[in-house]
Design an enzyme around this catalytic site. Sequence first.
Site, PDB file in Angstrom:
ATOM      1  N   GLY A  86       0.817  -1.209   0.000  1.00 19.04           N
ATOM      2  CA  GLY A  86       0.000   0.000   0.000  1.00 19.04           C
ATOM      3  C   GLY A  86       0.856   1.267   0.000  1.00 19.04           C
ATOM      4  N   SER A 182       4.514  -5.469  -3.868  1.00 19.13           N
ATOM      5  CA  SER A 182       4.299  -4.030  -3.939  1.00 19.13           C
ATOM      6  C   SER A 182       5.054  -3.315  -2.821  1.00 19.13           C
ATOM      7  CB  SER A 182       2.791  -3.738  -3.913  1.00 19.13           C
ATOM      8  OG  SER A 182       2.534  -2.410  -4.267  1.00 19.13           O
ATOM      9  N   TYR A 183       4.363  -2.501  -1.992  1.00 16.19           N
ATOM     10  CA  TYR A 183       5.069  -1.802  -0.913  1.00 16.19           C
ATOM     11  C   TYR A 183       5.553  -2.757   0.170  1.00 16.19           C
ATOM     12  CZ  TYR A 183       6.531   2.041   2.044  1.00 16.19           C
ATOM     13  OH  TYR A 183       7.300   2.908   2.794  1.00 16.19           O
ATOM     14  N   ASP A 379       2.920  -4.962 -15.527  1.00 14.59           N
ATOM     15  CA  ASP A 379       2.651  -3.963 -14.488  1.00 14.59           C
ATOM     16  C   ASP A 379       3.419  -2.691 -14.822  1.00 14.59           C
ATOM     17  OD1 ASP A 379       2.178  -2.561 -12.128  1.00 14.59           O
ATOM     18  OD2 ASP A 379       3.691  -3.678 -10.991  1.00 14.59           O
ATOM     19  N   HIS A 431       0.542  -6.610 -11.734  1.00 15.66           N
ATOM     20  CA  HIS A 431       1.112  -6.294 -10.419  1.00 15.66           C
ATOM     21  C   HIS A 431       0.928  -7.438  -9.425  1.00 15.66           C
ATOM     22  CE1 HIS A 431       2.627  -3.398  -7.526  1.00 15.66           C
ATOM     23  NE2 HIS A 431       1.605  -3.633  -6.720  1.00 15.66           N
TER      24      HIS A 431
END
Length: 456
Positions: A86, A182-183, A379, A431
């Site tokens: 996020g 991701s994060y 992505d 992603h």
Amino acid sequence: MGFSQFYVLFFLSIFVGTCFTSPSEDQERDRITYLPGQPRKVGFAQYSGYVTVNKQAGRALFYWLIESPTSRGPQSRPLVLWLNGGPGCSSIAYGAAEEIGPFRIRPDGKSLYLNPYAWNNLANILFLESPAGVGFSYSNTSSDLYTTGDQITAEDAYTFLVNWFERFPQYKHREFYIAGESYAGHYVPQLSQIVYQRNKGIKNPVINFKGFMVGNAVIDDYHDYVGTFEYWWTHGLISDSTYRILQVACDFGSSLHPSLECMKALKVAEMEQGNIDPYSIYTKPCNNTASLRHNLRGHYPWMSRAYDPCTERYSEAYFNRPEVQKALHANITGISYSWTTCADIVGNYWADSPRSMLPIYQELINASLRIWVYSGDTDSVVPVTATRYSIDALKLPTITNWYPWYDNGKVGGWSQAFKGLTFVTVKGAGHEVPLHRPRQGFILFRSFLEKKPMPT
């Protein structure tokens, strides 16, 4: 023993028995007997609930453990912690409900169906909603939601693990891995570093940590920007002139936050890309996805809050149902807000975010831990080019040159093995690799666990 002494010990034993529960009792309290809409009785055990990470502040993190099927021997299989990023997004919403969990949610938001490529077929999977304020995880100290950042997230996650292993002692010495996307490209190496460092000097470490795996991961700000703009240009998403302006205006080597000129160029780039799904550029967005995007704060201004296929909406419908929350032992404090896939308040007030994870990578590579990095190649938010630039910056010797890997005779992607790190791409995946290419993601995970190269 005197008469009075006997009664003192007798009542003390009753008091201790009523005030303290055994790990097995805690486990049973967390056992999920049945989820609403579950297709049929499943052959694996599930547990979920809360683990307190800070008593004074009243911070507690929500977890969901999904064991391997009993027919496959969950007691002999490793434990894998899965984290989504996020920052502020739920591992239940993404990892569990639409990627690697055993269930997928139907469009009605009420019924479930089985995922044939669920990762719990290979390992016991532990999903964690982190930090506090994300999903069902909470804090009784409201200021916590405005001061969360990388450091406290990693510390709380470590405290969670230590306390969770006390509740599930059968996993204490099990092989343990951390994975995410991701994060979580920050969360995973940061937590890995804490576990590794605190295991040092302990004869029998509480956490038998073996390595980590991250996908489409935020790794290094400078290389992420350079690689992202290059991906946009080489895939025909932006004009030549905008690409040149981005290269000049967005100087991320000297400034933490993008300049006004950079922000203007990013706005132009977004307009040029049009209404596509940036997390999967060749698939149709769910209705008007572009209009639903919320920009991430800080120094990732092009990064949307989260991937928004329609499955995200199914999750919000399902996990807000009172009977589902009851079955999951969730929302026991009566949180005043609805469960959401991403908590804006957490992401918008993120307190600290180091520019680079590369020093941690180097430390853990030197520690001979197993490290795999993978990338879905469609992505455009954390693209394969950004990841390749970051890995190249480590200047690792190549062990196995770039090669195609195969699934049923077809190229599934490409891979290269470096000294201390394996890199894998998944062809046609966005992603969230296990969402777009579930079978190939399953093969990737199996190769990682078995410490084998991708099939050729």
